[in-house]
Design a protein around this motif. Sequence first.
Motif, PDB file in Angstrom:
ATOM      1  N   THR A  62     -11.763 -50.951  29.271  1.00  0.00           N
ATOM      2  CA  THR A  62     -11.722 -50.418  27.913  1.00  0.00           C
ATOM      3  C   THR A  62     -12.598 -49.176  27.849  1.00  0.00           C
ATOM      4  OG1 THR A  62     -11.975 -51.052  25.578  1.00  0.00           O
ATOM      5  CG2 THR A  62     -13.696 -51.775  27.078  1.00  0.00           C
ATOM      6  N   PRO A  63     -12.247 -48.193  27.022  1.00  0.00           N
ATOM      7  CA  PRO A  63     -13.044 -46.956  26.988  1.00  0.00           C
ATOM      8  C   PRO A  63     -14.453 -47.204  26.462  1.00  0.00           C
ATOM      9  CG  PRO A  63     -11.430 -46.978  25.206  1.00  0.00           C
ATOM     10  CD  PRO A  63     -11.101 -48.142  26.092  1.00  0.00           C
ATOM     11  N   ASP A  64     -15.369 -46.353  26.910  1.00  0.00           N
ATOM     12  CA  ASP A  64     -16.768 -46.458  26.472  1.00  0.00           C
ATOM     13  C   ASP A  64     -17.031 -45.687  25.187  1.00  0.00           C
ATOM     14  OD1 ASP A  64     -17.723 -48.011  28.736  1.00  0.00           O
ATOM     15  OD2 ASP A  64     -17.427 -46.189  29.919  1.00  0.00           O
ATOM     16  N   ASP A  70      -7.654 -40.970  24.889  1.00  0.00           N
ATOM     17  CA  ASP A  70      -6.444 -40.369  25.432  1.00  0.00           C
ATOM     18  C   ASP A  70      -6.360 -40.594  26.942  1.00  0.00           C
ATOM     19  OD1 ASP A  70      -4.044 -38.819  25.308  1.00  0.00           O
ATOM     20  OD2 ASP A  70      -5.158 -37.113  26.109  1.00  0.00           O
ATOM     21  N   ALA A  71      -7.458 -40.346  27.643  1.00  0.00           N
ATOM     22  CA  ALA A  71      -7.468 -40.549  29.100  1.00  0.00           C
ATOM     23  C   ALA A  71      -7.249 -42.018  29.447  1.00  0.00           C
ATOM     24  CB  ALA A  71      -8.791 -40.058  29.677  1.00  0.00           C
ATOM     25  N   TYR A  72      -7.842 -42.901  28.666  1.00  0.00           N
ATOM     26  CA  TYR A  72      -7.673 -44.341  28.885  1.00  0.00           C
ATOM     27  C   TYR A  72      -6.215 -44.751  28.724  1.00  0.00           C
ATOM     28  CZ  TYR A  72      -7.729 -49.284  27.482  1.00  0.00           C
ATOM     29  OH  TYR A  72      -7.454 -50.624  27.337  1.00  0.00           O
ATOM     30  N   LEU A  73      -5.553 -44.271  27.678  1.00  0.00           N
ATOM     31  CA  LEU A  73      -4.170 -44.659  27.429  1.00  0.00           C
ATOM     32  C   LEU A  73      -3.224 -44.119  28.499  1.00  0.00           C
ATOM     33  CD1 LEU A  73      -4.046 -44.256  23.551  1.00  0.00           C
ATOM     34  CD2 LEU A  73      -4.079 -46.385  24.864  1.00  0.00           C
ATOM     35  N   GLY A  81       1.045 -41.537  28.985  1.00  0.00           N
ATOM     36  CA  GLY A  81       0.324 -41.207  27.768  1.00  0.00           C
ATOM     37  C   GLY A  81       1.099 -41.605  26.529  1.00  0.00           C
ATOM     38  N   VAL A  82       0.510 -41.345  25.372  1.00  0.00           N
ATOM     39  CA  VAL A  82       1.130 -41.678  24.096  1.00  0.00           C
ATOM     40  C   VAL A  82       0.957 -40.484  23.153  1.00  0.00           C
ATOM     41  CG1 VAL A  82       0.727 -44.161  24.355  1.00  0.00           C
ATOM     42  CG2 VAL A  82      -0.996 -42.735  23.236  1.00  0.00           C
ATOM     43  N   PRO A  83       1.741 -40.409  22.087  1.00  0.00           N
ATOM     44  CA  PRO A  83       1.625 -39.288  21.145  1.00  0.00           C
ATOM     45  C   PRO A  83       0.235 -39.219  20.507  1.00  0.00           C
ATOM     46  CG  PRO A  83       3.668 -40.500  20.790  1.00  0.00           C
ATOM     47  CD  PRO A  83       2.855 -41.314  21.746  1.00  0.00           C
ATOM     48  N   PRO A  84      -0.167 -38.027  20.077  1.00  0.00           N
ATOM     49  CA  PRO A  84      -1.508 -37.858  19.476  1.00  0.00           C
ATOM     50  C   PRO A  84      -1.768 -38.778  18.296  1.00  0.00           C
ATOM     51  CG  PRO A  84      -0.561 -35.724  20.002  1.00  0.00           C
ATOM     52  CD  PRO A  84       0.519 -36.727  20.250  1.00  0.00           C
ATOM     53  N   GLN A  91      -8.001 -44.936  18.007  1.00  0.00           N
ATOM     54  CA  GLN A  91      -9.405 -44.578  17.817  1.00  0.00           C
ATOM     55  C   GLN A  91      -9.960 -45.198  16.534  1.00  0.00           C
ATOM     56  OE1 GLN A  91      -8.939 -40.290  18.068  1.00  0.00           O
ATOM     57  NE2 GLN A  91      -9.972 -40.218  20.056  1.00  0.00           N
ATOM     58  N   GLU A  92      -9.149 -45.192  15.488  1.00  0.00           N
ATOM     59  CA  GLU A  92      -9.588 -45.799  14.229  1.00  0.00           C
ATOM     60  C   GLU A  92      -9.772 -47.312  14.386  1.00  0.00           C
ATOM     61  OE1 GLU A  92      -6.877 -44.706  11.147  1.00  0.00           O
ATOM     62  OE2 GLU A  92      -7.848 -42.753  10.815  1.00  0.00           O
ATOM     63  N   ARG A  93      -8.866 -47.925  15.124  1.00  0.00           N
ATOM     64  CA  ARG A  93      -8.994 -49.373  15.345  1.00  0.00           C
ATOM     65  C   ARG A  93     -10.276 -49.693  16.109  1.00  0.00           C
ATOM     66  NH1 ARG A  93      -3.085 -51.914  16.924  1.00  0.00           N
ATOM     67  NH2 ARG A  93      -1.926 -51.141  15.116  1.00  0.00           N
ATOM     68  N   TYR A  94     -10.492 -48.964  17.202  1.00  0.00           N
ATOM     69  CA  TYR A  94     -11.682 -49.221  18.011  1.00  0.00           C
ATOM     70  C   TYR A  94     -12.956 -48.916  17.226  1.00  0.00           C
ATOM     71  CZ  TYR A  94      -9.412 -50.222  22.501  1.00  0.00           C
ATOM     72  OH  TYR A  94      -8.706 -50.805  23.531  1.00  0.00           O
TER      73      TYR A  94
END
Length: 398
Positions: A62-64, A70-73, A81-84, A91-94
């Motif tokens: 999981t990202p730090d 973005d790099a993690y996904l 990758g996934v759309p912006p 990011q909002e969820r995390y």
Amino acid sequence: MSLFHFFVGFAAEKLHLRERLQPLHDQIAKQIQRAHEQSAAEGAAMEPVEEPQAVLLLAHGTPDTLGEMDAYLKLVTGGRGVPPHVVHELQERYAQIGLRDEPVPEGPHLTRWTLLQGRLLAKQLGVPVYVGMRNWHPFIADVVAQMKADGITRARTICLAPQNSRTSVGLYKRAVETAAGDDLNIDFLAGWAEHPLLALAFAETMRPALVAARATDTRTAVLFTAHSVPCRTVQASVKPVEHHGMVLATEPDTYNSECKKTATRIAAELADILSENDWYFCFQSQGISGGPWIGPSVEDTLAALKRQGYEHVVLQPVGFLCDHVEILYDIDIAFQQTARELSLTISRAASLNDSPTLIQALEDVVLHGYEHPQAPAPHSSAELLTVLAPIEEPAVVA
């Protein structure tokens, strides 16, 4: 005092049920003894396992920080990758579960708990325990390189996803074997979904959650969940299916059945307080990766349980061994909103995290290996929908 005894004691004092709940304490002691005896009996029938120099535990990663999303996904999706807007949504969820723009001192939940599990297991075994992540730091390749530098030539490797699948677990195996090469002998355990101590560990956290839910005198169901996967990765196909650069076999995958067998064994540990007709199973956290994902979904199942007259549902994800986004956001935030819209109350069992019984299960797997029981776990009639029922794809991937 354990967390379980704290909660049961609190509920007993508040509701004057101490005498009625005492048999549950006695039952837990019997279940622990029975699970240890069952594990020992199953282990005795196996061929002796050569003692490893070290253990390698594998997890998703999981990202730090939020900026690494973005790099993690891209790693999660095999470089696509996934759309912006999806990156922003995640990011909002995390952020809602504690991830920040700068690293938090204790680290993200998944990394924090997995590293702790490794330390606890090392203390039990008396051998080095390494932790490698498939999609983020510490990367599997880097950890295997460190093991070689430390002089390790033989390691037992356990994926912390107990239910075997050729996609997730298969990708872990390929990553480890590629990094190990000819210099490190990897004894890879592909699945331990029906280990009796794993079931007991989950039952130990479900029991107080179920007792607390029933203290409100509402009709209560238990809902076990596991992470969904794309249908195409588990179904048999005429032609081989490619997934993240790996060609899948044409035979059906065992992931669906192994998830449900884990749930069945947990329910069996709770048979004194959980009726066969009051527990259910479904898949959670479906993503957007091409085509339908296996179901039924949590959302559809909660709606069906509401229609059947249940007022309270206690969830327990049986494929996750510690807190992370699929628990702390999907269950604690998103599914809570779904429940409110249905006028339904939901709660969940605590995650295993640093459960001593989980560490004992891992220790037993390391020392004795694991063979799937010859007889399959009994099939439960408590299912609402066909396992491979197509579902509508949500807007974001978890």
